[in-house]
Design an enzyme around this catalytic site. Structure first.
Site, PDB file in Angstrom:
ATOM      1  N   ARG A 133     -10.005  -0.069   9.297  1.00 43.54           N
ATOM      2  CA  ARG A 133      -9.026   0.511  10.228  1.00 43.54           C
ATOM      3  C   ARG A 133      -9.292   2.003  10.323  1.00 43.54           C
ATOM      4  NH1 ARG A 133      -4.405  -2.476   6.839  1.00 43.54           N
ATOM      5  NH2 ARG A 133      -4.655  -4.534   7.740  1.00 43.54           N
TER       6      ARG A 133
ATOM      7  N   ARG B  27       2.889  -0.809  12.875  1.00 42.11           N
ATOM      8  CA  ARG B  27       1.701  -0.264  12.209  1.00 42.11           C
ATOM      9  C   ARG B  27       0.500  -0.200  13.155  1.00 42.11           C
ATOM     10  NH1 ARG B  27      -0.421  -2.991   6.669  1.00 42.11           N
ATOM     11  NH2 ARG B  27      -1.515  -4.343   8.130  1.00 42.11           N
TER      12      ARG B  27
ATOM     13  N   ARG C 127      -1.136 -13.479  10.127  1.00 38.90           N
ATOM     14  CA  ARG C 127      -0.493 -12.798   8.998  1.00 38.90           C
ATOM     15  C   ARG C 127       0.964 -13.244   8.835  1.00 38.90           C
ATOM     16  NH1 ARG C 127      -3.357  -7.748   7.237  1.00 38.90           N
ATOM     17  NH2 ARG C 127      -5.471  -8.143   7.930  1.00 38.90           N
TER      18      ARG C 127
ATOM     19  N   SER D 290       0.836  -1.221   0.000  1.00 39.50           N
ATOM     20  CA  SER D 290       0.000   0.000   0.000  1.00 39.50           C
ATOM     21  C   SER D 290       0.858   1.255   0.000  1.00 39.50           C
ATOM     22  CB  SER D 290      -0.911   0.060   1.235  1.00 39.50           C
ATOM     23  OG  SER D 290      -1.488  -1.158   1.482  1.00 39.50           O
TER      24      SER D 290
ATOM     25  N   ASN E 261      11.559  -4.923  -0.577  1.00 39.92           N
ATOM     26  CA  ASN E 261      11.332  -3.575  -0.032  1.00 39.92           C
ATOM     27  C   ASN E 261      12.124  -3.397   1.258  1.00 39.92           C
ATOM     28  OD1 ASN E 261      10.401  -1.063   0.692  1.00 39.92           O
ATOM     29  ND2 ASN E 261       8.410  -1.807   1.411  1.00 39.92           N
TER      30      ASN E 261
HETATM   31  N1  LIG Z   1      10.879   0.275   3.159  1.00 39.67           N
HETATM   32  C1  LIG Z   1      10.269   0.469   4.319  1.00 39.67           C
HETATM   33  N2  LIG Z   1      10.968   0.722   5.428  1.00 39.67           N
HETATM   34  C2  LIG Z   1      10.373   0.898   6.627  1.00 39.67           C
HETATM   35  N3  LIG Z   1       9.034   0.832   6.839  1.00 39.67           N
HETATM   36  C3  LIG Z   1       8.277   0.572   5.762  1.00 39.67           C
HETATM   37  C4  LIG Z   1       8.832   0.381   4.467  1.00 39.67           C
HETATM   38  N4  LIG Z   1       7.818   0.144   3.602  1.00 39.67           N
HETATM   39  C5  LIG Z   1       6.678   0.182   4.315  1.00 39.67           C
HETATM   40  N5  LIG Z   1       6.941   0.456   5.619  1.00 39.67           N
HETATM   41  C6  LIG Z   1       5.976   0.536   6.738  1.00 39.67           C
HETATM   42  O1  LIG Z   1       5.561  -0.811   7.006  1.00 39.67           O
HETATM   43  C7  LIG Z   1       4.182  -0.841   7.357  1.00 39.67           C
HETATM   44  C8  LIG Z   1       3.468  -1.806   6.427  1.00 39.67           C
HETATM   45  O2  LIG Z   1       3.389  -1.223   5.120  1.00 39.67           O
HETATM   46  P1  LIG Z   1       2.063  -1.317   4.268  1.00 39.67           P
HETATM   47  O3  LIG Z   1       0.870  -1.028   5.098  1.00 39.67           O
HETATM   48  O4  LIG Z   1       2.284  -0.508   3.046  1.00 39.67           O
HETATM   49  O5  LIG Z   1       2.089  -2.878   3.927  1.00 39.67           O
HETATM   50  P2  LIG Z   1       1.108  -3.745   3.033  1.00 39.67           P
HETATM   51  O6  LIG Z   1       1.947  -4.696   2.292  1.00 39.67           O
HETATM   52  O7  LIG Z   1       0.218  -2.865   2.224  1.00 39.67           O
HETATM   53  O8  LIG Z   1       0.254  -4.507   4.129  1.00 39.67           O
HETATM   54  P3  LIG Z   1      -1.240  -5.117   4.030  1.00 39.67           P
HETATM   55  O9  LIG Z   1      -1.195  -6.192   3.001  1.00 39.67           O
HETATM   56  O10 LIG Z   1      -1.486  -5.635   5.408  1.00 39.67           O
HETATM   57  O11 LIG Z   1      -2.179  -4.012   3.666  1.00 39.67           O
HETATM   58  C9  LIG Z   1       3.665   0.579   7.266  1.00 39.67           C
HETATM   59  O12 LIG Z   1       3.606   1.121   8.582  1.00 39.67           O
HETATM   60  C10 LIG Z   1       4.696   1.298   6.410  1.00 39.67           C
HETATM   61  O13 LIG Z   1       4.805   2.667   6.745  1.00 39.67           O
HETATM   62  N1  LIG Z   2      -7.167 -12.450  -2.852  1.00 38.17           N
HETATM   63  C1  LIG Z   2      -7.328 -11.188  -2.459  1.00 38.17           C
HETATM   64  N2  LIG Z   2      -6.530 -10.667  -1.524  1.00 38.17           N
HETATM   65  C2  LIG Z   2      -6.713  -9.389  -1.181  1.00 38.17           C
HETATM   66  C3  LIG Z   2      -7.708  -8.591  -1.758  1.00 38.17           C
HETATM   67  N3  LIG Z   2      -7.646  -7.334  -1.203  1.00 38.17           N
HETATM   68  C4  LIG Z   2      -6.628  -7.372  -0.332  1.00 38.17           C
HETATM   69  N4  LIG Z   2      -6.065  -8.593  -0.314  1.00 38.17           N
HETATM   70  C5  LIG Z   2      -4.932  -9.064   0.482  1.00 38.17           C
HETATM   71  O1  LIG Z   2      -5.359  -9.308   1.792  1.00 38.17           O
HETATM   72  C6  LIG Z   2      -4.256  -9.189   2.677  1.00 38.17           C
HETATM   73  C7  LIG Z   2      -4.650  -8.404   3.895  1.00 38.17           C
HETATM   74  O2  LIG Z   2      -5.034  -7.096   3.549  1.00 38.17           O
HETATM   75  P1  LIG Z   2      -5.354  -6.026   4.722  1.00 38.17           P
HETATM   76  O3  LIG Z   2      -5.830  -4.804   4.007  1.00 38.17           O
HETATM   77  O4  LIG Z   2      -6.381  -6.645   5.621  1.00 38.17           O
HETATM   78  O5  LIG Z   2      -4.054  -5.823   5.450  1.00 38.17           O
HETATM   79  C8  LIG Z   2      -3.131  -8.538   1.882  1.00 38.17           C
HETATM   80  O6  LIG Z   2      -2.188  -9.542   1.563  1.00 38.17           O
HETATM   81  C9  LIG Z   2      -3.819  -8.060   0.622  1.00 38.17           C
HETATM   82  O7  LIG Z   2      -2.951  -8.116  -0.502  1.00 38.17           O
HETATM   83  C10 LIG Z   2      -8.536  -9.172  -2.758  1.00 38.17           C
HETATM   84  O8  LIG Z   2      -9.444  -8.553  -3.331  1.00 38.17           O
HETATM   85  N5  LIG Z   2      -8.312 -10.455  -3.064  1.00 38.17           N
END
Ligand SMILES: Nc1ncnc2c1ncn2[C@@H]1O[C@H](COP(=O)(O)OP(=O)(O)OP(=O)(O)O)[C@@H](O)[C@H]1O
Ligand SMILES: Nc1nc2c(ncn2[C@@H]2O[C@H](COP(=O)(O)O)[C@@H](O)[C@H]2O)c(=O)[nH]1
Length: 197
Positions: free
Chosen positions: A44, A137, A148, A18, A171
């Protein structure tokens, strides 16, 4: 439908999908559109219904799945998630690059469709760093966090399988990961920008 290729961003929860996606969309206004998924998890703080997710009940979502409204759906950490056909069509109708954020189960199901996206996996540098990012987070209960992390172990193994992803981005340093992501998407970005000029 012809148009720019969609992009699937996948990888463990907390890997930074994200964060990278929001930056990409902010830096390229009018180029990307987010495929807004459905989920049965609770919002959230700060998340908006219809923008971050369509927050729904398990019953309503199961009805939608039965009707054939979804191109893919999966159970993740005790909740249902899914990509509706409408979510993708909404973005593609605007001729934007559709970004899907889905877990590894979603990746596998999308591969059975004719969507033809670019598959990108965002991976954390290590499990320890992933756990720290998820804890910092402050969005998960201990139970959800453990689920997770378990899913992350599986994801990290599967993402190493040849042919699942077009690119795997580690990343570690956010700036470097972002530059790598932009580089991969450069051709598609240019196509959309040229079509608008
Ligand atoms: N390169 C980085 N270094 C340090 N912190 C990071 C980095 N990238 C992301 N973060 C932090 O790590 C946390 C998780 O990132 P993010 O919410 O984007 O993950 P996500 O993959 O989208 O998770 P989810 O699938 O649960 O939505 C956030 O608080 C973000 O600010
Ligand atoms: N298969 C799918 N996975 C999804 C979708 N939207 C989000 N996601 C994945 O769920 C986890 C958890 O997300 P969170 O927002 O609760 O942290 C994360 O790995 C997303 O990539 C979907 O439409 N289909």
């Amino acid at each position: 439908m012809s148009g720019p290729r969609p992009v699937v961003l996948s990888g463990p929860s907390g890997a930074g999908k994200s964060t990278l996606m929001k930056r990409l969309m902010k830096d390229h206004e009018g180029v990307f559109g987010f495929s807004v998924s459905h989920t049965t998890r609770n919002p959230r703080p700060g998340e908006e219904n219809g923008k971050d997710y369509h927050f729904t009940s398990r019953e309503a979502m199961q009805e939608g799945i039965q009707r054939g409204d979804f191109i893919e759906n999966a159970e993740f950490s005790g909740n249902l998630y899914g990509t509706s056909k409408a979510a993708i069509e909404d973005v593609q109708a605007k001729n934007l690059i559709c970004i899907l954020d889905v877990d590894i189960q979603g990746v596998r199901r999308i591969k059975e469709t004719n969507l033809n996206p670019i598959y990108i996996s965002i991976q954390p540098p290590s499990m320890e760093i992933l756990e720290k990012r998820l804890r910092d987070r402050q969005t998960e209960s201990e139970e959800s966090l453990q689920k997770r992390l378990e899913a992350a172990r599986i994801d990290m193994e599967l993402s190493k399988e040849p042919g699942v992803f077009d690119v795997v981005i580690i990343n570690d340093d956010l700036e470097r990961a972002y530059e790598e992501l932009k580089e991969i998407l450069n051709d598609e970005i240019q196509k959309v920008q040229e079509s608008k000029s």
